[in-house]
Design a protein around this motif. Structure first.
Motif, PDB file in Angstrom:
ATOM      1  N   ILE A 169       0.401  -1.266  -0.139  1.00 39.85           N
ATOM      2  CA  ILE A 169       0.037  -0.055   0.007  1.00 39.85           C
ATOM      3  C   ILE A 169       0.925   1.098  -0.293  1.00 39.85           C
ATOM      4  N   VAL A 170       2.030   1.457   0.937  1.00 35.42           N
ATOM      5  CA  VAL A 170       2.879   2.631   0.735  1.00 35.42           C
ATOM      6  C   VAL A 170       2.996   2.983  -1.055  1.00 35.42           C
ATOM      7  N   GLU A 171       3.089   1.628  -1.757  1.00 34.43           N
ATOM      8  CA  GLU A 171       3.401   1.975  -3.428  1.00 34.43           C
ATOM      9  C   GLU A 171       1.937   2.036  -3.949  1.00 34.43           C
ATOM     10  N   GLY A 172       0.791   2.085  -3.092  1.00 32.17           N
ATOM     11  CA  GLY A 172       0.477   2.022  -3.961  1.00 32.17           C
ATOM     12  C   GLY A 172      -0.595   1.293  -4.132  1.00 32.17           C
ATOM     13  N   GLU A 173      -0.921   0.045  -4.138  1.00 38.36           N
ATOM     14  CA  GLU A 173      -1.115  -1.213  -3.968  1.00 38.36           C
ATOM     15  C   GLU A 173      -2.176  -1.278  -3.388  1.00 38.36           C
ATOM     16  N   PHE A 174      -3.377  -1.402  -3.896  1.00 36.61           N
ATOM     17  CA  PHE A 174      -4.553  -1.472  -3.012  1.00 36.61           C
ATOM     18  C   PHE A 174      -5.037  -3.018  -2.922  1.00 36.61           C
ATOM     19  N   PRO A 175      -6.235  -3.709  -2.400  1.00 37.30           N
ATOM     20  CA  PRO A 175      -7.310  -4.401  -2.513  1.00 37.30           C
ATOM     21  C   PRO A 175      -8.468  -4.313  -3.763  1.00 37.30           C
ATOM     22  N   ALA A 176      -8.396  -4.641  -4.515  1.00 40.39           N
ATOM     23  CA  ALA A 176     -10.247  -3.843  -5.545  1.00 40.39           C
ATOM     24  C   ALA A 176     -11.084  -3.849  -3.936  1.00 40.39           C
ATOM     25  N   ILE A 177     -11.912  -3.149  -3.969  1.00 42.54           N
ATOM     26  CA  ILE A 177     -12.946  -2.903  -3.273  1.00 42.54           C
ATOM     27  C   ILE A 177     -13.855  -4.974  -3.744  1.00 42.54           C
ATOM     28  N   ASP A 178     -14.485  -4.831  -4.789  1.00 42.39           N
ATOM     29  CA  ASP A 178     -15.131  -6.059  -5.152  1.00 42.39           C
ATOM     30  C   ASP A 178     -14.823  -7.267  -4.040  1.00 42.39           C
ATOM     31  N   ASP A 179     -13.146  -7.137  -4.214  1.00 40.79           N
ATOM     32  CA  ASP A 179     -12.657  -8.662  -3.376  1.00 40.79           C
ATOM     33  C   ASP A 179     -12.355  -8.206  -2.334  1.00 40.79           C
ATOM     34  N   LEU A 180     -12.390  -7.800  -1.470  1.00 40.74           N
ATOM     35  CA  LEU A 180     -12.712  -7.270   0.067  1.00 40.74           C
ATOM     36  C   LEU A 180     -13.081  -8.355   1.226  1.00 40.74           C
ATOM     37  N   GLN A 181     -14.481  -8.690  -0.236  1.00 45.42           N
ATOM     38  CA  GLN A 181     -15.115 -10.276   0.768  1.00 45.42           C
ATOM     39  C   GLN A 181     -14.905 -11.092   0.362  1.00 45.42           C
ATOM     40  N   ASN A 182     -14.298 -11.669   0.043  1.00 51.13           N
ATOM     41  CA  ASN A 182     -13.329 -12.893  -0.069  1.00 51.13           C
ATOM     42  C   ASN A 182     -12.264 -13.052   0.601  1.00 51.13           C
ATOM     43  N   TYR A 183     -11.444 -12.781   1.963  1.00 57.42           N
ATOM     44  CA  TYR A 183     -10.622 -12.283   2.930  1.00 57.42           C
ATOM     45  C   TYR A 183     -11.191 -12.313   4.314  1.00 57.42           C
ATOM     46  N   GLU A 184     -10.431 -13.699   5.121  1.00 59.83           N
ATOM     47  CA  GLU A 184     -10.830 -13.815   6.751  1.00 59.83           C
ATOM     48  C   GLU A 184     -10.981 -12.637   7.216  1.00 59.83           C
ATOM     49  N   GLY A 185      -9.131 -12.067   6.752  1.00 65.70           N
ATOM     50  CA  GLY A 185      -8.458 -10.721   7.985  1.00 65.70           C
ATOM     51  C   GLY A 185      -7.352  -9.686   6.642  1.00 65.70           C
ATOM     52  N   PHE A 186      -7.684  -9.214   7.688  1.00 65.80           N
ATOM     53  CA  PHE A 186      -6.784  -8.214   7.051  1.00 65.80           C
ATOM     54  C   PHE A 186      -5.490  -7.298   8.442  1.00 65.80           C
ATOM     55  N   VAL A 187      -4.323  -7.363   7.850  1.00 67.70           N
ATOM     56  CA  VAL A 187      -3.197  -6.920   8.642  1.00 67.70           C
ATOM     57  C   VAL A 187      -2.760  -6.171   8.652  1.00 67.70           C
ATOM     58  N   ILE A 188      -2.626  -4.379   9.183  1.00 70.22           N
ATOM     59  CA  ILE A 188      -1.425  -3.480   9.102  1.00 70.22           C
ATOM     60  C   ILE A 188      -0.659  -3.380   9.770  1.00 70.22           C
ATOM     61  N   SER A 189       0.506  -3.725   8.567  1.00 70.57           N
ATOM     62  CA  SER A 189       2.018  -3.399   9.447  1.00 70.57           C
ATOM     63  C   SER A 189       2.310  -1.990   9.820  1.00 70.57           C
TER      64      SER A 189
END
Length: 226
Positions: free
Chosen positions: A48-68
């Motif tokens: 994300i520091v380089e501007g790379e993010f998951p697509a909004i429509d793909d968020l539902q496919n993840y169980e969880g997220f970690v922010i470093s």
């Protein structure tokens, strides 16, 4: 026979790999996966520091997220930090599990309505930030350096100021780099290394806390690296 769906998690990496971590671990992504992943899980990396993010429509496919963690300020207005705040607000509305570490802990506070700003109490192996949790959140741990070392918001948001994913050699390398670039003096660096040797952080304990949270299990208290 019912086929069990593969569980997916995402690391939102807000820091660039140091030369040391790339050489020894192959990058911070591997450090996080080693600390928090279980077998038969899929972990994806978004720089994300380089501007790379998951697509909004793909968020539902993840169980969880970690922010470093990150050397950047959680109260900054860089484009990617503002985009991250929007993503975190979306994940909160979706009731997705989100674990924030250091910078991640602070930006969670900001995104969900709390306050983050620079503190002037000095170094604690990293710049300490003033952090006020969002209304409705619960402070789980504090220290003499900051009021909020750990907080949770409902059952889906957990923020930790320290670095449970760090091995001691990573911490020592960070201290050496900060010393070499003049961020603090030799005496402070030596004291920091001595303190980490005398009071070895219970890293496995903190790993269990983070994994239990991400996988829907649960918490208490110990010490970790900052």
């Amino acid at each position: 026979m019912k086929v069990q769906r593969e569980k997916r998690f995402a690391l939102l990496m807000a820091v660039r790999d140091s030369d040391y971590v790339k050489k020894v671990y192959g990058g911070y992504f591997n450090v996080f996966v080693e600390a928090f992943a279980d077998e038969e899980e899929k972990w994806d990396l978004f720089r994300i520091v380089e501007g790379e993010f998951p697509a909004i429509d793909d968020l539902q496919n993840y169980e969880g997220f970690v922010i470093s963690g990150s050397p950047h300020d959680a109260y900054g207005d860089e484009y990617w930090i503002l985009e991250l705040c929007f993503i975190l607000q979306t994940l909160f509305a979706m009731q997705k599990k989100v674990l924030g570490i250091c910078f991640g802990h602070q930006v969670l506070c900001r995104a969900l309505g709390g306050k983050v700003g620079k503190a002037y109490s000095g170094w604690d192996i990293g710049i300490r930030k003033v952090c006020e949790v969002p209304e409705g959140a619960q402070v789980l741990a504090c220290s003499d350096k900051t009021r909020v070392e750990m907080f949770k918001f409902g059952d889906n948001i957990l923020g930790i100021q320290g670095h449970p994913e760090y091995e001691k050699d990573i911490l020592d390398n960070i201290i050496d780099r900060l010393l070499s670039n003049g961020s603090f003096e030799k005496g402070f660096a030596e004291e920091a290394k001595l303190k980490s040797m005398e009071a070895e952080a219970d890293r496995k304990y903190w790993e269990r806390i983070c994994k239990s949270f991400l996988k829907g299990r649960w918490i208490t208290q110990s010490q970790t690296y900052f």
